[in-house]
Structures are given as structure tokens and as C-alpha cells.
Design a protein around this motif. Sequence first.
Motif, PDB file in Angstrom:
ATOM      1  N   GLY A  31       9.947   0.116   0.610  1.00 32.16           N
ATOM      2  CA  GLY A  31       9.491   0.575   1.885  1.00 32.16           C
ATOM      3  C   GLY A  31       8.132   0.373   2.732  1.00 32.16           C
ATOM      4  O   GLY A  31       7.760   0.054   3.554  1.00 32.16           O
ATOM      5  N   LEU A  32       7.170   0.255   2.034  1.00 33.78           N
ATOM      6  CA  LEU A  32       5.340  -0.046   2.434  1.00 33.78           C
ATOM      7  C   LEU A  32       5.367  -1.562   2.597  1.00 33.78           C
ATOM      8  O   LEU A  32       5.141  -1.908   3.761  1.00 33.78           O
ATOM      9  N   VAL A  33       6.595  -2.745   1.933  1.00 36.19           N
ATOM     10  CA  VAL A  33       6.189  -3.717   2.428  1.00 36.19           C
ATOM     11  C   VAL A  33       7.184  -3.735   3.775  1.00 36.19           C
ATOM     12  O   VAL A  33       6.662  -5.014   4.228  1.00 36.19           O
ATOM     13  N   ALA A  34       8.318  -3.441   4.071  1.00 37.62           N
ATOM     14  CA  ALA A  34       8.955  -3.438   5.738  1.00 37.62           C
ATOM     15  C   ALA A  34       8.325  -2.988   6.608  1.00 37.62           C
ATOM     16  O   ALA A  34       8.070  -3.705   7.232  1.00 37.62           O
ATOM     17  N   ALA A  35       7.150  -1.956   6.453  1.00 36.52           N
ATOM     18  CA  ALA A  35       6.292  -1.226   7.524  1.00 36.52           C
ATOM     19  C   ALA A  35       5.361  -2.806   7.671  1.00 36.52           C
ATOM     20  O   ALA A  35       4.533  -2.239   8.967  1.00 36.52           O
ATOM     21  N   PHE A  36       4.784  -3.090   6.342  1.00 35.59           N
ATOM     22  CA  PHE A  36       3.633  -4.358   7.119  1.00 35.59           C
ATOM     23  C   PHE A  36       4.034  -4.829   7.326  1.00 35.59           C
ATOM     24  O   PHE A  36       3.629  -5.452   8.661  1.00 35.59           O
TER      25      PHE A  36
END
Length: 553
Positions: A31-36
Motif C-alpha cells: 500500500g505504501l508503494v502504491a501511494a508513492f
Amino acid sequence: MRAYCTRLRGFEGLTMGRKYDAIIVGGGHNGLVAAFYLAQAGLSVLVLERRSVVGGPAATVEYFPGYRSAITNSPGSLEPKIVADMKLESFGLNWIKPSPAVVMPFPGGRFFVGWRDQKRVHDDIARYFSAKDADAYPKVFEFFNDFARRLQISVFDPPPSIAEIAARLKTPQDEADFATIFFGSIQQFLEERLESDEIQTAIAMLSMAGAVGPSTPGTPLALMQRPMSLFSSAATGAHDPRNQPMRGSTGLPLGGMGAIVDAMEAALKSLGVDIVTEAAVEKISVSPAGEVTGVVLRDGREIASSYVLSNLDARITLLDLVDRAFVPDDIRARLGRLPKGGSTFKVVLGVDQTPHFAHVAPEYADAFSTCQIRIAPSMAYLEKAHQDYLGKTATDSPRLLGLVPSFIDPTLAPAGRHLISFNAWYYPYELEGTDWSKAKQGAGDRIVDILASYMPSLRHSIVERRYFSPVDLEEEYGLIAGNFSHLDMTPAHMFGNRPIAGMSDYRTPVRGLYLCGSSVWPGGTVTGVPGHNASHQLLRDLSHPNNLSEGVI
């Protein structure tokens, strides 16, 4: 876009009523990667996490006062491309690359040692196990590297269907190799190439992509993960960890797995992403026309967004959070039939003496305890563990992978003490004749006994211990049956079949709702690729609006 990021509890400081471009449901690493990537493209992004910290199983846990680590032990599959894109090292992530990278002890005092110097690996195998296997060992991995080059499948693209893969098989040898990988077992594959049971076991350990045994058809496929990554993005040099045959060569992050999460958070902060913890999503809102409109939290609060990316299991996302009117019955039925898989149990120990292996020369004692540790004495042992799993029994012969993270970073344990963290496999979620409230203590103690047979000091140096059953992992981290990968990474649940056939391109039946977690290609382990791919699928759709307005399923 604001030039700051907040990690908030209870939404203090957020402008309520604001509509975001995208909401990420679940603040695990994907999820953090997608947000980035979405924020980097200029979208306003909100990350919502049910727990008090982001990172999911990769987040730092203080197991006992002063002892810190994470549920996941190793970042051995974290994609170099994602590390570079997010500039994680500039945000404080530092790698320690111990040599050896992996140690696997065997009864009687012999070790398989994954030195970074491959000549040294060759010489050790020849000296302690088999001269024939010393030459054959690298050829085993080159078989998969070669097949990945022929298949030409990028982990950064939506996966091909089985039919599309079959169309890439141009020669009889291609077809034979495909059959070996997709329909054969790792046991048969290794027995045809190696004579030492120990070296066979060391490699087979890498192919247990779920609740499978060495004789399970399709188990060689797990050894394609790193070769497909190498095909997808060029190696960054001789020391690119993907050039090492054995996983574990990425290195270990200073500060533990949580240091990766901290660096990801810092990267999001630089892009103005909002992160809210203790924010459980109760429902994904959908308009009468079948378009996502935002989310509803457990406390009834509503947040609007144009798009939602769910880092949760596909079954939780589409069967629990979306009104059934917007998920076709056949998709609901197929998702509902997916096996739980899993089988993970965790043991964490605090010790007041240095944990060294028996039978190790003094000059290597610390080195052998600093790297990743894998334990399974034989192929028969692994097969028995799998049969115990099928019989719904808490096995007495688990596959063990772990490490002593305080060797890498002494601040992870109190002065003069160490933290030992092991994950174990072949523990069914449902037990025959008992349950985990009764079986957990015995299962954990058995794992400790196995570890003590290799590290004798454990018998009298344990001052803290904590066990997690598959039920505990499900309750704390939302992992169905405690399955870190959401779905086992076997041929039936990979490529165009992940999570189910016809829904492998990160889109869902709800327009504007995407899946970005381990349920989707290329699956679990800490790669970050599902988050990368789902965000890029949304960005591609934004550049072709018809993909959004006309539906995707």
C-alpha cells in the motif's frame, strides 16, 4: 498538493470533507508503494491503516521491553527498482550485507553456507557434501534463469494467462521445461540433478511457496521468482542480490524490517501523502452506477475519493467491504472457493547469552548467527511436515526460517542480550481434535527444542518467549489463516489466475477500485511489486479514460 505528510490517529489535523484522488486501504508495504507512485504522478493520496502503525507484518513490533523486530524477517525479495525509485537509502535505509548470507545447519555438525563468493560455496559443497553437486548446484539455478529469458515475462506488467504463456513455447525443449516447472515436483527435479539429500533440501526450502511439500506438483515454479525479476529489470551490477542463487543476499536493513517501512513513510512525506492509523475501513462506497466513491470507516465517518486501491486480501475487499450487488455472483463464488493455504507459526525469543551454533569454528561463530538461518534436515522431514499439515496436525517437524536481528543491530535488544525471530511452516489453521488456544504452547515449545538442538545455549538462556499461531496472525494482521501471501504462490494461483482467472490486471468489477496487495501478481513476499503494478495500472487507465468509463470486467 501540500508539501508535508501527516501520520495521524483519529484524523486530527485533516481537513474533513476533502475529497482525495485516491485512498489506499491498508498501510502494508504494498500500500505504501502504491501511494508513492500515485503521489509522484501528482494525485492527492490518503493511506488508511487499521492498526496503530503502518507496514503490516513488516512493521516494527516491541515483543518484550527493549526487544524489537518484525513479523516478517527478511527483505530478500524487495525489488531494487522500487528501492531506487523511492530513494529509500536517501531516506535513511541502510543495508548490512553479512557474509555468509544464509546458513543451514544439518545434524552432525555440517552446514550449507551461502557465502557471497560463489567459488567458496562450490568448494564447501564439494568438501562437505558432494563434488558432483558442487558443479551441479549453479546449473540448477541457471535452468530457471534460462527459462525466464525464454518466457520473457516481466513482473512489472499485468500477468499473462496460461494460454498466453503456452503461446510463448516455441520448441519441444520449451514445452518440456514448462511441464517440469508447472507440473513436476521439486523433489523429482532435484533428484535428477543432485545426489546429496542435504543440498536438495537446501534448494527445496526455497520452493515451498505455501502449504506444499517437496512432492507437490508445481513446486519448481517458486524458483522462477528471482529469474523473472532479473528479466524484468537489468541487474545493477555484479553485486545485485538477484545474481546470488540463494535468496537472502539482498542484505538486512539496519534497524530491522521496520526501517524499510520508516524509509517508505519518509518518501511519502516528501510527496505530501496523508497517512491515518487506527482507521479501520468498514465499507468501500460504490455509486448506483457501479463506480467507487470513497470509503466508510468503522466509526461511520465517510471519506470521498475518485479511486480506491485495496492492499487487503481480495476476498476481504470484494466479499466483505463491497456491497454484493456490485460483485457478480460467479466472481463471489470463485473467490469464496479459494483455499486458505498459509500454515505459518511464529516464535520470538529473548536470550541472555550469545546464540551460537554447535560445531562451528570460533572464527565463524558470530558470522553464522548474523545471517539468515534455515532449518530442515532432510527432504523426508519436509514431506512429513506437509503430510502433518494435510492431516490437520501441528507438525513436530516444521520448516524454519529466521534470524537473530540483534547481531546486525544491537539496539534491537537490551545490552548483552539477543532477540531470536523464527517463522515456521506447516501449521494448519484448523486442527483436528483441538484448537490453537490449546495447541499453541506445545507447538512453540517444540520449535524451541529444535532450535536448541542446533544452538545449545538456548536450553538455559531464554528469558522471554512469545508465540503466534495462524489464528493470532489472522486476528492481528488481517491475514486469512495467517497466510502472508494471501494466496499460496502455486501454479493454480499465479500469473493470470491470481487472484482468479479474468481478474488479474489489478482492476475489479467496481470501476475505480483496484487491488494492490499480495493477492495479485506477482504475489507475496516483500517485493513491493503488487503496489507498483496496481498504481501503474490506475495511471494507465487515467491516460485512457474509456478504461474507467466503460468498465474493466
